[in-house]
Design an enzyme around this catalytic site. Structure first.
Site: not given
Lengths: 334, 334
Positions: B58, B220
């Site tokens: 991320h 995700h």
């Protein structure tokens, strides 16, 4: 090609509207031309005006770098195309504060022609303009024809030096000298993994096999120097660094600034893995890293790949690199 | 899947080595665990320690946000997986300066379990730990079950507020109050265009047709709320904003912070086009933009798409958002 756009022929105008709306604390469009973007707070009497420019699609370059310690204005071109003389001249007049103006851009035929024309027109209006063309891309021409080389990610490091010099009240000759030194001391080698797609055509900027990479492929799809199967990151980094060292010998005790630049879709994870090897190789040679930049500075839309730039610094370049900057897309405390 | 990596099972370790080598002015790895990253200059007696964390992939979140006015440390997980309790506890002990420690993370089961376990262990060592779970993703659960929602790009805005509060010497209860308010006032809606690829498996994080987009698809690959043909950017922005307004009514005169976050491979050009429409819609409603962030803050490797976050601010949140920050991957002058 899926993109979050409206009208493919209006992407630059709409980007600029959004950009100026987001960052009106920093920038404005000149009333006569939305393609002429200038700083709202950096022009001051006696300070050299510094302009960079080129085509769109390389964000954060060029428009994201307008601000204190960096650029005073940016004339904006179409995607991967030079701006015409009009916005260049308009930005020149807006940022001239009596001390003259420096043009900085990557060395491409279209940019050279348009910026030269604007410089001539500015001269006729009594504004002194000097130019430094950036030629950091080692892959784009042999050492013997260095002046033919293109400008790629090293652009950013030259902008940083020139913007700091102007902010420190260097006069125009001195800013030109510092920017020229920065350009001479900056070498870049890139690797491409996947193309970008121009919104107007939807076509890829180049073709590359599903398991291939190309060393030295340019940021507008210009052919590189070697195509082959993709290799582990450390081998790719070694290859890029070997080509830089062959071009600009570095010795134990030298200091460099390192820029690992992502071209658009390459992850930060990969950029740090490439930086890791770069730092190992430099440490093995006894070369000191003065400062590091890892991220997206000169992109090519969503192109995949990255480049490594090394700028060999003396005390002056190190000081100018360390000078603070405050722009919409680049901020540095000190 | 082409990536500039070496060993797919070592990508996190190699990223961390590169990251710490590039930014040793800001961060270091704890000697006992390379996954425990802490600030070199923000911990001071009496300051609340602020930690955020979660899986890798991320970036710039979470490790890029360690620095003055932001995070004091980050325990690092595998790609898209929570860190285990050990690095969380180690970072907690390293950043505790007697005033307690705040944990901030997106609300995912794995993170909740591991951070709670670390908090309990820290408590047994006499360190007071409080937790704020971030739940900004409007798409992830209905309003009536807001506490089940996931944390996505709004993470960044909550980190910003909490980091500033701690830097301004708020005590732990006050930092928790400010961070909780920031979380309650922050709503995000995302759109996905293309998946990312996990290095270890090489498989895409989800499947989406060549002309499709999905509203609300998680970072995700969690399923979203609506899949359909890709639409013009303005329609996509309107859709995302309508869903935010339905969840958090805003009135004329309200002030918001806007974050348009790129997920990895989406160009800055597209992000600014999305911001342009956001600014138009807010202006039409008489809602004032206090500050804007447009760029990559919480990515999902090279995923395509973006999100819009709105944080409704009062004077306190506005002041905390405006507080300076100096981190490797996020710097703000004021």
């Amino acid at each position: 090609m899926k993109k979050l756009i409206n009208n493919p022929t209006a992407v630059v105008e709409e980007m600029l509207e959004g950009y100026v709306a987001a960052y009106s604390r920093y920038v404005r469009q000149l009333p006569q031309n939305p393609r002429s973007i200038v700083s709202v707070n950096t022009v001051r009497p006696g300070k050299v005006g510094v302009i960079c420019g080129g085509g769109s699609g390389h964000e954060p370059s060029f428009l994201g770098l307008i601000g204190k310690g960096m650029m005073d204005g940016v004339p904006v071109g179409n995607i991967f195309a030079s701006p015409p003389p009009d916005p260049i001249l308009e930005v020149t007049k807006a940022v001239d504060a009596g001390a003259g103006v420096l043009y900085l851009y990557g060395n491409y035929a279209g940019d050279c022609m348009n910026f030269d024309m604007a410089a001539e027109l500015a001269g006729m209006e009594g504004i002194r303009v000097e130019t430094v063309r950036i030629t950091d891309d080692v892959a784009s021409a042999p050492k013997s024809e260095e002046e033919r080389r293109r400008g790629i990610a090293g652009d950013f490091l030259v902008f940083k030096v020139a913007g700091a010099a102007a902010d420190l009240n260097y006069n125009l000759d001195e800013v030109v000298r510092a920017a020229s030194k920065a350009n001479q001391m900056t070498k870049t080698m890139g690797v491409a993994l996947s193309p970008c797609h121009i919104p107007q055509t939807g076509r890829p900027s180049f073709e590359l096999g599903a398991d291939e990479m190309e060393i030295g492929l340019g940021i507008h799809g210009e052919p590189g120097v070697q195509r082959g199967k993709i290799k582990p990151a450390d081998e790719v980094a070694d290859d890029l660094l070997d080509r830089i060292f062959a071009d600009m010998p570095l010795s134990k005790g030298d200091r460099v600034v390192v820029l690992v630049n992502g071209l658009g879709s390459t992850t930060y994870m990969e950029l740090f893995i490439m930086f890791r090897r770069t730092a190992q190789v430099l440490a093995d040679k006894g070369i000191e890293i003065h400062r590091s930049y890892v991220g997206e500075y000169v992109t090519s839309l969503e192109m995949g790949g990255c480049s490594i730039s090394l700028m060999k610094v003396d005390d002056e370049l190190a000081r100018l690199i360390d000078h603070p900057a405050d722009c919409p897309m680049f901020v540095q405390m000190s």
